[in-house]
Motif scaffolding. Structure first.
Motif, short mmCIF file in Angstrom:
data_model
loop_
_atom_site.label_atom_id
_atom_site.label_comp_id
_atom_site.label_asym_id
_atom_site.label_seq_id
_atom_site.Cartn_x
_atom_site.Cartn_y
_atom_site.Cartn_z
N VAL A 65 0.89 -0.92 -0.02
CA VAL A 65 -0.18 -0.16 0.12
C VAL A 65 0.72 1.20 -0.07
N PRO A 66 0.74 2.18 -0.72
CA PRO A 66 1.71 3.18 -0.97
C PRO A 66 1.51 4.15 0.50
N ILE A 67 2.79 4.68 0.84
CA ILE A 67 2.72 5.64 2.18
C ILE A 67 3.06 6.74 1.90
N PHE A 68 2.57 7.96 2.40
CA PHE A 68 2.79 9.22 2.34
C PHE A 68 3.17 9.78 3.46
N ALA A 69 4.41 10.31 3.82
CA ALA A 69 4.59 10.81 5.07
C ALA A 69 5.23 12.20 5.06
N CYS A 70 5.17 12.94 5.95
CA CYS A 70 5.89 14.28 6.08
C CYS A 70 6.40 14.65 7.52
N GLY A 71 7.04 15.64 7.66
CA GLY A 71 7.71 15.95 9.01
C GLY A 71 9.22 15.53 9.37
N MET A 72 9.49 15.57 10.32
CA MET A 72 11.15 15.57 10.64
C MET A 72 11.78 14.47 10.02
N VAL A 73 10.86 13.24 9.88
CA VAL A 73 11.32 11.77 9.35
C VAL A 73 12.02 12.22 7.93
#
Lengths: 304, 304
Positions: A65-73
Motif C-alpha cells: 500500500v503506498p505510504i505518504f509521510a511528512c515531518g522531521m522523518v
C-alpha cells in the motif's frame, strides 16, 4: 472492527520529532488511526522501518500500500533526507518526494520535503503539508496562514504558492519558561485567566521591547502580590503571543488570516488577533495534514 | 596551613539556590574559602545546619564565631525566612537580620533579608549584599549598578539607598535556549565570535520587538547558511543582552554605570554598553559580596 479488516488504499504518516501518527486511508476517508511515541528524535536511521511496521503491519495483509509521510522523518537526522525546496514555490511537489530505503517489500514510503527561505533564513518541515492541505480545503485562498505550535509559522500565500514565511519560537519558549525556569514555581496546574491573557497581549503589543523585564514580574508578583497560577500562566502566554504578533505585524495587519493549529492554541491566537481587529478563520491541523497528504497521494497516483 | 590553624573572627556565607560558599574572615581579610553544592534548592529546612557544619566545623575549634549569610538561604523555602525590606532603602540594615534556628551552641547565624519593590513588583535576594559591598568599595557612589547573572538586576542608587530596581531573566533565558531548546543543536562547544555578538546587540537594540523572530534564525542559518556554533552562541547572547539593554535604557542612558558580576559576563555587558557610548566600570562580584557581609559584621558588632 478488528485490525485485520482494515484495507486502506494508502497510508498517511505524520512523523515529527516526538511522535509518529499513521492513518489508514481509503481515498480521503479515514479508516483507522494509530500512533506511538517513536518520534524522529529517538530513532537511529535503521530504527524507522521497524517503528513504522510496529504500527501499520496489520494494514498490509493484502499486499503493498503506498505510504505518504511528512515531518522531521525527512530531515538530515531522519530516515532519509528530503532536501528543502526553496520559496517562493508550491507547498508540495509530487516530483520532489524522496523514497525511503526499505527492506520489507510491502513498503513504499514517499517522504515530502520541507521548505526553506534564503533571506531571512528560515525552514519548515511538516507545515508545508498542512499548508497544502489548507489550500486544498480552501481552493484559491490568497492571504496569510498562521500555524501556531512549538515553532509557530506565518506564511504568505499567493496564487497557490508560499511566497515567504517566518518562524517564531513562542511555543517552545512557553514550555521552557513555564516548566523549567524560575517561573514554574508560580504556574502549577492547568488554570487560565482570560482577562490576564488579554491584558498581557495588549501590553506586549504596545511595548514589545519590555518582554525581558515583564517575565520576571510574574515571579515577583507571585511572591509579593498574590498573583494566581492561572493568571501567571495566561499572562506568560499573552506576553509571548503578543510579542510574536508585534514582530509578525506585517503578516496580519489588514490581511486575511487563517489559523491552522491545535484548537486551544488556535483559540488563543484568534482571541489575540481579534483584539487587534483581525477576524481569523480556523482549520483543524489534523484535517490539514490529511488533506495535504491526500493531495500528494492523488497527484502521485495520477502521475503514474 | 592546616584547617585546624584557621581561627576566623567571623565567617561570611553566600548561600544561593545551587551553591554554598563560606569564607573564614579576620576583619576584612580572607583566611580560607570553602564551598559545596548544598544549595538552598536541594535542602529541607533541617538540612541547613548540617550542610553548613560540614564545611566550617574545622573553623569553630576555639568556640563560637559569628556568621553572616546572604542569599536564598533567607527565602521562604530557606533556613528561615528573612522578610524582604521595601525600597527605597539602604541595601542592608543590621537590625533587619534574622537569626537562624540552630542546635549547635557554637553557631550564631545572621541572615540578611532581600529587597522588594512594590510597583512594578520585583524582588532580590543576595544582590542587596553585593550592592552594599559595591557602595562600601565606592563610598558616596551615586548612579546605576548592573548585576548581570541568571537574573540580571539594574539598580538605581542615590544617597546610599536603592531607589528602584528591575530584574531581567537574560541569563536563565540564555541557559534554557542554548542548552534545552532546538537552538542547542547549533551551539555545541564554548566558542565565541565578537563580531557576531556586536552585530546582534546592535540589531536587538534597534529593533528589540523582533527578538522572537530572530531566535529561530539561529537554527535556520545553522541548517542552510553555515552559521558556526561560535557565531550562534555569541549572537544568541548579543540578542538577549541587547534586548535587555533596550528595556533597561532608562537605567543606563546618560548615567554612571558600574557592573558587578562574573568577569566574562561583565565583559560582555561592558562591551555592549560601550557600543552605546557608556563606559561602565567593573567590580568583582565576590569582592562585593565579602565587602557587603563585612559591613554587616562590623555594624552588628559595633551595635552590641
Amino acid at each position: 472492527m478488528t485490525a485485520a479488516q482494515i484495507t486502506p488504499t494508502w497510508i498517511a504518516v505524520d512523523w515529527g520529532t516526538s511522535n509518529l501518527r499513521a492513518w489508514a486511508m481509503d481515498g480521503s476517508r479515514v479508516l483507522a488511526e494509530v500512533q506511538s511515541d517513536d518520534g524522529m528524535g529517538k530513532l537511529t536511521r535503521d530504527g524507522f522501518e521497524p517503528a513504522l511496521l510496529r504500527l501499520i503491519d496489520p494494514w498490509l495483509d493484502r499486499g503493498p500500500v503506498p505510504i505518504f509521510a511528512c515531518g522531521m522523518v525527512g530531515s538530515r537526522q531522519g530516515w532519509v533526507e528530503a532536501p528543502y525546496r526553496t520559496v517562493p514555490c508550491t507547498p508540495l511537489a509530487p516530483a520532489a518526494q524522496v523514497t525511503a530505503p526499505t527492506t520489507d517489500p510491502r513498503l513504499t514510503v514517499h517522504i515530502a520535503p520541507g521548505l526553506k527561505q534564503t533571506t531571512p533564513a528560515d525552514v519548515m518541515r511538516g507545515e508545508e503539508t498542512q499548508i497544502a492541505g489548507a489550500l486544498s480545503l480552501m481552493p484559491g485562498y490568497d492571504g496569510i496562514l498562521c500555524l501556531p505550535g512549538t515553532h509557530s509559522k506565518w506564511a504568505q500565500i499567493s496564487a497557490g504558492e508560499v511566497v515567504s514565511f517566518q518562524t517564531f519560537m513562542t511555543g517552545e519558549m512557553f514550555a521552557l519558561l513555564s516548566e523549567q525556569s524560575v517561573l514554574r514555581h508560580g504556574m502549577q496546574g492547568d488554570g487560565w485567566d482570560d482577562t490576564a491573557f488579554d491584558a498581557a497581549v495588549s501590553d506586549a503589543l504596545s511595548r514589545p521591547e519590555r518582554l525581558g523585564a515583564r517575565l520576571f514580574s510574574l515571579r515577583a508578583e507571585g511572591l509579593i502580590a498574590g498573583l494566581t497560577p492561572a493568571a501567571a500562566r495566561a499572562r506568560l502566554s499573552g506576553l509571548l503571543i503578543g510579542t510574536e504578533l508585534a514582530a509578525a505585524r506585517p503578516y496580519w495587519l489588514g490581511q486575511r488570516v487563517t489559523l491552522v493549529g491545535a484548537s486551544r492554541l488556535s483559540n488563543a491566537y484568534a482571541r489575540a488577533l481579534k483584539s487587534q481587529g483581525v477576524d481569523a478563520h480556523s482549520l483543524s491541523v489534523t484535517d490539514c495534514t490529511l488533506a495535504g497528504l491526500s493531495s500528494l497521494a492523488l497527484q502521485t497516483e495520477a502521475a503514474r
